[in-house]
Write an enzyme that holds these catalytic residues in place. Structure first.
Site, short mmCIF file in Angstrom:
data_model
loop_
_atom_site.label_atom_id
_atom_site.label_comp_id
_atom_site.label_asym_id
_atom_site.label_seq_id
_atom_site.Cartn_x
_atom_site.Cartn_y
_atom_site.Cartn_z
CG LEU A 86 -1.99 -1.06 1.32
CD1 LEU A 86 -2.69 -1.00 2.67
CD2 LEU A 86 -3.01 -0.89 0.20
N GLY A 87 2.03 1.17 0.57
CA GLY A 87 2.92 2.32 0.66
C GLY A 87 4.20 1.95 1.37
CD GLU A 88 8.41 1.07 -1.09
OE1 GLU A 88 9.45 0.62 -0.58
OE2 GLU A 88 7.97 0.71 -2.19
N GLY A 137 10.31 5.74 5.28
CA GLY A 137 11.45 5.53 6.17
C GLY A 137 11.19 4.47 7.21
CG PHE A 138 7.13 3.47 8.00
CD1 PHE A 138 6.64 2.27 7.52
CD2 PHE A 138 6.68 4.64 7.44
CE1 PHE A 138 5.72 2.24 6.48
CE2 PHE A 138 5.75 4.62 6.41
CZ PHE A 138 5.27 3.42 5.92
N GLY A 139 9.46 1.63 6.77
CA GLY A 139 9.35 0.29 6.20
C GLY A 139 8.26 0.23 5.16
CB VAL A 154 1.89 0.01 4.74
CG1 VAL A 154 0.48 -0.36 5.17
CG2 VAL A 154 2.53 0.92 5.78
CE LYS A 196 3.75 1.80 11.04
NZ LYS A 196 3.65 3.26 11.32
CG ASP A 207 4.45 13.66 12.05
OD1 ASP A 207 4.73 14.74 11.47
OD2 ASP A 207 4.79 12.55 11.59
#
Length: 449
Positions: free
Chosen positions: A95-97, A99-101, A103, A124, A219
């Site tokens: 679904l997305g990516e 800096g965290f990793g 999803v 995630k 945030d």
């Protein structure tokens, strides 16, 4: 779920073996090892969501958490179950990516865990080499494990096995507000839908600020506002969330973390964090929804790079405001209402934190706008694809011919302004915002993150 923010490493939190509607002041220090061990100190001043017995002792690590009553309705999954839910982390389910990793979209059902009712989820997976670490991962588990509100994303469960760190959220079909607001073509965010999203997000923030021990989200931005199939908005990503001041404290001192363009100026300058810092971020997002531009956009002329610096001075000028409103929602609002919403954004963006409203007041104002819009006398008349907004004449000018001419003139000017050539706002989409990091506050005895 897409986000490219580099999260910070400062917050207070602690694991409790029950569900709560607020959270406690805890400090966490990461220890080596694969069991998410944390050192906890401080006291609890939680308000329970459900009445039960005495407050259980804080769990010192995930193993203790598993043996405790745990969070209400939060499941602990194995890594193998996560592999099954995502079909071995299939690339086409991403679904997305950031800096965290990464999803992934997934499904948890009886084939993943016997007897589990089928549910679509967003999973995630933390990148051990990325910006986020155990602290941010633990923050999300802690906050979302204890908090429950219609405008906060629901945490279904998590996985903390060996080096693996995963979070399992409810799946929100329409993705982020960022994706819809800044898409190049086919924007489906009408005026009324934007105002509903603004109200939903405001309710989420007001809930956090109104907890017994307030929580500062820290945030707030379009990529962290997720939309379900009916475009109901929910706040996500609590990696930077932090306990608010308590007792006689006026603020929390912390390292400056967040995203350029959204962070309150006093927070950037001093590291002093309050709930009013979130109000500023809300004002930025409200401005983005009004104008249809990103908070930071370097593809525009230099004086327009920073949306707030460029647009805020124009919000109290009728003619200039109408010139800069998002042309994609032309004809869907009354000038009177647009002016009021712009004024709200203006107040939220005050340089003086005390000049900003509380989020509870913002909710009340937006609810009042919505109620008046529904009861107002203006209507949209469609004719061959063109739309004309019939504006309600103020009562005190009903018998004043000059006032009537001014209203008509204002509408004609608005039409002429929007017929002028536009810039390339919908032709160029920038990458996600640059994250900001600042030095620790130099005052002794203050928190480092």
């Amino acid at each position: 779920m897409k986000s490219k923010t580099a999260p910070g490493f400062g917050f207070g939190l602690g694991f409790m073996g029950a569900c709560f509607s607020s959270e406690q002041d805890k400090s966490i220090n990461k220890f080596p090892g694969n069991d998410c061990r944390t050192s906890l100190s401080g006291r609890s001043d939680l308000r329970r969501m459900q009445s039960s017995g005495s407050t259980p002792l804080a769990s010192k690590n995930v193993r203790d958490l598993r043996q405790s009553p745990g969070y209400c309705n939060v499941d602990i999954f194995t890594y193998e179950e996560m592999r099954l839910a995502t079909k071995q982390f299939r690339p086409d389910l991403i679904l997305g990516e950031g800096g965290f990793g990464i999803v992934y979209k997934g499904v948890i059902d009886s084939s993943v865990r016997t007897g589990y009712k089928s549910i679509q989820v967003a999973i995630k997976e933390l990148n051990p080499e990325g910006f986020q670490g155990d602290r941010e991962w633990l923050a999300e588990v802690n906050y979302l494990g204890q908090l429950s509100h219609p405008n906060l994303v629901k945490l279904i469960g998590y996985c903390c096995e060996d080096e693996h760190r995963l979070l399992v959220y409810e799946y929100l079909a329409n993705g982020s507000l960022e994706k819809h607001l800044f898409r190049r073509v086919g924007c489906v965010l009408t005026w009324s839908r934007r105002m509903k999203i603004a109200l939903d997000a405001a309710k989420g923030l007001a809930f956090l600020h109104g907890a017994e021990r307030s929580i500062i989200y820290r945030d707030f931005k379009t990529s962290n506002i997720l939309l379900d199939a009916d475009f109901n908005a929910k706040l996500s990503d609590f990696g930077l969330a932090k306990d608010g001041p308590m007792g006689d404290q006026t603020h929390v001192s912390t390292r400056v973390m967040g995203t350029y363009g959204y962070a309150a100026p006093e927070y950037v300058m001093t590291g002093h964090l309050t709930a009013r810092s979130d109000v500023y971020g809300f004002g930025v997002v409200l401005l983005e929804m009004l104008i249809g531009r990103r908070a930071m956009d370097k593809s525009r002329p230099s004086r327009e790079h920073n949306l707030v610096e460029w647009a805020r001075p124009l919000l109290n000028n009728n003619k200039k405001l109408l010139r800069i409103l998002d042309p994609r929602i032309e004809g869907q609002y009354s000038v009177k209402t647009a002016m009021k919403v712009a004024n709200l954004a203006y107040q939220c963006l005050s340089q003086n934190p005390k000049g900003r409203p509380l989020m509870s007041q913002v909710v009340e104002i937006l609810e009042n706008f919505q109620e008046k819009e529904q009861k107002s006398q203006h209507a949209i008349v469609h004719n061959g694809g063109e739309s004309l907004t019939l504006y309600e004449v103020p009562k005190d000018s009903a018998n004043n011919p000059q006032e009537k001419r001014n209203i008509v003139k204002s509408e004609v000017e608005r039409k002429e302004l929007h017929q002028r050539p536009t810039d390339s706002r919908t032709k160029t989409e920038l990458p996600s915002e640059t994250d900001q990091r600042g030095p620790p506050d130099s005052k002794s005895g203050e928190e480092s993150g």
